[in-house]
Design a protein around this motif. Structure first.
Motif, PDB file in Angstrom:
ATOM      1  N   GLU A 427       0.832  -1.207   0.000  1.00  0.00           N
ATOM      2  CA  GLU A 427       0.000   0.000   0.000  1.00  0.00           C
ATOM      3  C   GLU A 427       0.865   1.255   0.000  1.00  0.00           C
ATOM      4  OE1 GLU A 427      -3.230   0.598  -0.314  1.00  0.00           O
ATOM      5  OE2 GLU A 427      -3.550  -1.524  -0.661  1.00  0.00           O
ATOM      6  N   TYR A 428       1.968   1.193   0.717  1.00  0.00           N
ATOM      7  CA  TYR A 428       2.885   2.340   0.739  1.00  0.00           C
ATOM      8  C   TYR A 428       3.435   2.621  -0.656  1.00  0.00           C
ATOM      9  CZ  TYR A 428       7.035   5.144   1.714  1.00  0.00           C
ATOM     10  OH  TYR A 428       7.988   6.132   1.698  1.00  0.00           O
ATOM     11  N   LEU A 429       3.843   1.585  -1.365  1.00  0.00           N
ATOM     12  CA  LEU A 429       4.388   1.748  -2.715  1.00  0.00           C
ATOM     13  C   LEU A 429       3.326   2.263  -3.680  1.00  0.00           C
ATOM     14  CD1 LEU A 429       6.542  -1.511  -2.865  1.00  0.00           C
ATOM     15  CD2 LEU A 429       7.418   0.837  -2.749  1.00  0.00           C
ATOM     16  N   LYS A 430       2.091   1.777  -3.540  1.00  0.00           N
ATOM     17  CA  LYS A 430       0.998   2.292  -4.371  1.00  0.00           C
ATOM     18  C   LYS A 430       0.787   3.779  -4.117  1.00  0.00           C
ATOM     19  CE  LYS A 430      -1.683  -2.029  -4.532  1.00  0.00           C
ATOM     20  NZ  LYS A 430      -2.932  -2.684  -4.054  1.00  0.00           N
ATOM     21  N   GLY A 431       0.885   4.153  -2.843  1.00  0.00           N
ATOM     22  CA  GLY A 431       0.713   5.557  -2.475  1.00  0.00           C
ATOM     23  C   GLY A 431       1.744   6.457  -3.131  1.00  0.00           C
ATOM     24  N   ASN A 432       2.963   5.951  -3.292  1.00  0.00           N
ATOM     25  CA  ASN A 432       3.992   6.725  -3.995  1.00  0.00           C
ATOM     26  C   ASN A 432       3.546   7.048  -5.416  1.00  0.00           C
ATOM     27  OD1 ASN A 432       5.654   6.533  -1.758  1.00  0.00           O
ATOM     28  ND2 ASN A 432       6.808   4.793  -2.535  1.00  0.00           N
TER      29      ASN A 432
END
Length: 458
Positions: A427-432
């Motif tokens: 989810e963190y990487l998607k947020g980027n």
């Protein structure tokens, strides 16, 4: 026949060898690309972990270490940097990516560096360890609130710079202190400073909340904290005596009236008629009464004073005058020997008397751009909401600026200020990537018709 078979056999081997030689570079390239992506993602997660491991928990945040970390990131990304202190020992870090058209107002991406403290014994992983479990969940205080967003700003810029993107509008990133204790020495002072005025900001993005489902949550307003203390007085009496209007009796009457009001508001949420941010919430936070003695409290003496503290959260859509009248006439009436004071009473309007609400319709191009950018990054958007608590966004809205709360965390339980706060690395990487899309859209936006104006009219 045997010769013919050998011929066909050799022919097939030749074709197979030729095909393998043609395919081999593709396989190598595919493997290399996959390895490269994995390495890049590993570095992104590692930088996030570094930030999480810096102890910026209140009441003694290590702002010096977090500031050095952020300045190092800025230097690597060739961003301009400035550190200001409105109160000594509480640095506010400002990073800038200059735009190509300095006549256009700028974009501000705000985040706070401090976090709330954690009860270490209640966590499955150390709250400052940034440990990753088998499901890819990163456990750390600040993983949701809100070091994730601050790093996502930086990672998005890193990716955009690698693409050769050049913003039209200048982009500012602010990493501010003390949000978790009210922001009074941080954004409250910053929003009224000459430093902020010189930045010529047009729109502010700040923190939001995680979403338990697939829809990202967008916040256009927030509830204002009213921290209320109600006091009651009365003549002291024997613990066995029954009489009217004792301090404790009067206070309990008020507590019961407030409890019923709380229940009526909560029922609206339970019935699905209103969201949490739409109602006035009241929670008792403290209770103080009794006559102390060396062995505890005096049990056969009714006290002459008693008080209770309440955390009230008021949405900008509420009728404030009606609430104040209810407080004076029902919750703490002078006729029952009651009085009250506010430890904190935030405003629900800006400097022009307008409700602290950011428009979510076509009158606000920034809202439309944000929704489109999220969808472009394959994200889904839920219904606009009022943030149930308070963030630094209120200070920007108070000076008349639109401010939107958004933290790209879908399919994630809301764990800010809770034990075992975590954010999944996926989810963190998607947020980027979502912030890549947002920054690209925001920093490229030119108002309709502006390009057709003569230069001397711009």
């Amino acid at each position: 026949m045997e010769k013919e078979f050998n011929f066909h056999h050799q022919f097939l081997l030749h074709r197979l060898l030729l095909f393998s030689l043609l395919l081999f570079p593709v396989l190598i390239n595919s493997t290399t690309t996959t390895t490269s992506i994995q390495h890049e993602q590993s570095e992104i997660i590692s930088r996030f972990q570094q930030y999480l491991r810096i102890n910026t928990a209140q009441p003694s945040p290590d702002y010096e270490k977090s500031t050095q970390f952020l300045l190092t990131q800025a230097e690597f990304l060739s961003l301009e940097s400035q550190v200001v202190e409105f109160v000594k020992g509480k640095p506010l870090v400002i990073l800038k990516w200059p735009g190509s058209d300095l006549s256009l107002p700028s974009i501000l991406l705000n985040s706070h560096t401090d976090v709330v403290p954690a009860e270490h014994s209640k966590w499955v992983h150390p709250p400052l360890g940034a440990n990753i479990d088998e499901q890819g969940n990163i456990f750390a205080r600040g993983s949701q609130d809100m070091k994730c967003v601050g790093m996502q700003y930086l990672e998005a810029i890193r990716k955009l710079k690698s693409y050769g993107f050049q913003p039209k509008r200048s982009l500012y990133l602010t990493f501010v202190p003390d949000e978790e204790i009210g922001g009074h020495d941080g954004v409250e002072k910053f929003a009224h400073s000459d430093v902020f005025k010189s930045m010529n900001v047009d729109i502010v993005l700040d923190e939001g909340l995680a979403s338990p489902n697939e829809n990202y949550r967008l916040f256009y307003a927030e509830r204002t904290p009213w921290w209320l203390v109600i006091k009651s007085t009365g003549a002291p009496g024997h613990g066995a005596k029954l009489y009217d209007n004792s301090a404790m009796e009067n206070l309990f009457k008020s507590i019961e009236i407030i409890r019923r009001f709380r229940a009526s508001q909560f029922d609206l949420v339970k019935a699905g008629l209103k969201a949490e941010g739409d109602i006035i919430s009241v929670n008792m936070a403290s209770l103080k009464a009794g006559t102390p003695s060396p062995t505890g409290f005096v049990m056969n003496l009714q006290p002459s004073e008693a008080e209770a503290g309440f955390d009230i959260r008021v949405p900008p859509t509420a009728n404030v005058e009606s609430l104040e009248k209810r407080l004076a006439e029902e919750w703490a009436p002078a006729s029952r020997n009651m009085s009250f004071e506010f430890k904190q009473k935030g405003t629900t309007v800006d400097y022009l008397g307008r409700p602290l609400i950011t428009a979510t319709d076509s009158s606000n191009p920034w809202w439309t751009l944000l929704e489109e950018a999220i969808k472009k990054a394959n994200g889904k958007v839920g219904k606009p909401e009022i943030f149930p608590a308070a963030t630094d966004s209120r200070y920007f809205r108070q000076v008349g600026l639109p401010a939107i709360g958004f933290s790209p965390m879908a399919n994630t339980p809301v764990l800010l200020h809770d034990h075992n706060e975590f954010l999944n690395q996926g989810e963190y990487l998607k947020g980027n990537d979502v912030y890549v899309s947002i920054i690209e859209a925001y920093a490229s936006y030119t108002p309709p018709g502006r390009d057709s104006l003569p230069r001397d009219e711009l």
